[in-house]
Design a protein around this motif. Structure first.
Motif, PDB file in Angstrom:
ATOM      1  N   ALA A 144       0.830  -1.205   0.000  1.00 27.29           N
ATOM      2  CA  ALA A 144       0.000   0.000   0.000  1.00 27.29           C
ATOM      3  C   ALA A 144       0.868   1.260   0.000  1.00 27.29           C
ATOM      4  O   ALA A 144       0.565   2.239  -0.682  1.00 27.29           O
ATOM      5  CB  ALA A 144      -0.933  -0.013   1.207  1.00 27.29           C
ATOM      6  N   LYS A 151      -5.679  -5.704   4.987  1.00 29.13           N
ATOM      7  CA  LYS A 151      -5.681  -4.628   3.988  1.00 29.13           C
ATOM      8  C   LYS A 151      -6.245  -3.338   4.569  1.00 29.13           C
ATOM      9  O   LYS A 151      -5.777  -2.237   4.266  1.00 29.13           O
ATOM     10  CB  LYS A 151      -6.464  -5.057   2.745  1.00 29.13           C
ATOM     11  CG  LYS A 151      -5.669  -5.982   1.831  1.00 29.13           C
ATOM     12  CD  LYS A 151      -6.351  -6.147   0.479  1.00 29.13           C
ATOM     13  CE  LYS A 151      -5.437  -6.723  -0.578  1.00 29.13           C
ATOM     14  NZ  LYS A 151      -4.657  -7.891  -0.148  1.00 29.13           N
ATOM     15  N   GLY A 152      -7.267  -3.472   5.420  1.00 32.30           N
ATOM     16  CA  GLY A 152      -7.820  -2.302   6.095  1.00 32.30           C
ATOM     17  C   GLY A 152      -6.793  -1.646   7.004  1.00 32.30           C
ATOM     18  O   GLY A 152      -6.703  -0.410   7.100  1.00 32.30           O
ATOM     19  N   THR A 176      -4.427   0.284   4.857  1.00 30.32           N
ATOM     20  CA  THR A 176      -5.065   1.520   4.389  1.00 30.32           C
ATOM     21  C   THR A 176      -4.995   2.600   5.466  1.00 30.32           C
ATOM     22  O   THR A 176      -4.685   3.764   5.182  1.00 30.32           O
ATOM     23  CB  THR A 176      -6.534   1.252   4.002  1.00 30.32           C
ATOM     24  OG1 THR A 176      -6.554   0.301   2.931  1.00 30.32           O
ATOM     25  CG2 THR A 176      -7.232   2.523   3.560  1.00 30.32           C
ATOM     26  N   VAL A 183      -1.463   4.014   5.559  1.00 26.33           N
ATOM     27  CA  VAL A 183      -1.155   4.926   4.453  1.00 26.33           C
ATOM     28  C   VAL A 183      -1.951   6.228   4.578  1.00 26.33           C
ATOM     29  O   VAL A 183      -1.437   7.307   4.258  1.00 26.33           O
ATOM     30  CB  VAL A 183      -1.384   4.227   3.092  1.00 26.33           C
ATOM     31  CG1 VAL A 183      -1.230   5.215   1.941  1.00 26.33           C
ATOM     32  CG2 VAL A 183      -0.384   3.084   2.928  1.00 26.33           C
ATOM     33  N   ASP A 184      -3.177   6.145   5.073  1.00 27.51           N
ATOM     34  CA  ASP A 184      -3.947   7.371   5.321  1.00 27.51           C
ATOM     35  C   ASP A 184      -3.204   8.283   6.303  1.00 27.51           C
ATOM     36  O   ASP A 184      -3.169   9.509   6.145  1.00 27.51           O
ATOM     37  CB  ASP A 184      -5.332   7.032   5.891  1.00 27.51           C
ATOM     38  CG  ASP A 184      -6.276   6.468   4.828  1.00 27.51           C
ATOM     39  OD1 ASP A 184      -5.946   6.548   3.628  1.00 27.51           O
ATOM     40  OD2 ASP A 184      -7.348   5.934   5.215  1.00 27.51           O
TER      41      ASP A 184
END
Length: 200
Positions: free
Chosen positions: A49, A183-184, A187, A190-191
């Motif tokens: 990611a 994956k969450g 995320t 990366v946020d």
């Protein structure tokens, strides 16, 4: 992905570098857990990611794992090898982010301020040994640096409290391996990088 080895005072450390498609926005160094490696599911998800978001990712395998041992070296030796890797790259032109999972998150936290990291990404930070909440490691979290801790609410190693610039996101249903909705979790990481201008 390019692979190499870097000599440290504790023996060679393994290095894998994943380059983003365009010019890198920041450089993220990731360390592994005590008995595991840089291919742990949460590290793989974050690596993919982050590199997709313009981050150059450097995966660091500690010398004891390169030598085939599973039992981790003492904390001081882990920090020494990590420091040698960071100093080898001497990053000056990009924001430097330290990260890792479990034991690797502790190394990142302990060395971040001294080595000039802009922020720390801590996956499954082991607040205390299982069943030993009195043996807290909360003091290792760098309260003066932007830090994101991502821990599962079922982690037997505990979940730290937010303090100073340390943000904590609790992942529902996840244990210490953070496999549930990995994956969450990536995320969210990366946020956080993006919010600080460290990802595109």
């Amino acid at each position: 992905m390019t692979s190499t080895e870097i000599q440290t005072p504790r023996g060679p450390a393994g290095i894998r570098i994943v380059e983003p498609d365009g010019p890198p926005v920041s450089m993220l160094f990731l360390g592994h857990g005590a008995g595991g490696g840089v291919d742990a599911p949460d590290l793989v998800a974050v690596r993919e990611a982050a590199s997709a978001a313009g981050v150059r990712v450097v995966l660091v395998t500690q010398p004891y794992r390169m030598a085939g041992r599973r039992a981790p070296a003492p904390a001081g030796q882990l920090d020494e090898a990590w420091t040698a890797v960071i100093e080898h790259y001497d990053v000056r032109d990009l924001p430097l982010i330290f990260g890792g999972r479990s034991s690797g998150a502790r190394v990142a936290c302990r060395t971040a301020t001294t080595l000039g990291a802009a922020g720390v990404l801590a996956l499954a930070f082991p607040l205390h040994p299982p069943g030993r909440p009195e043996k807290t490691r909360a003091g290792e979290l760098p309260a003066g640096l932007p830090t994101l801790v991502l821990n599962g609410d079922r982690d037997p190693f505990g979940v730290p409290e937010p303090t100073g610039k340390v943000d904590v996101i609790v992942r529902p249903g996840a244990t210490h391996d953070l496999r549930k909705d990995v994956k969450g979790t990536a995320t969210l990481a990366v946020d956080w990088l993006r919010a600080h201008g460290w990802a595109s």
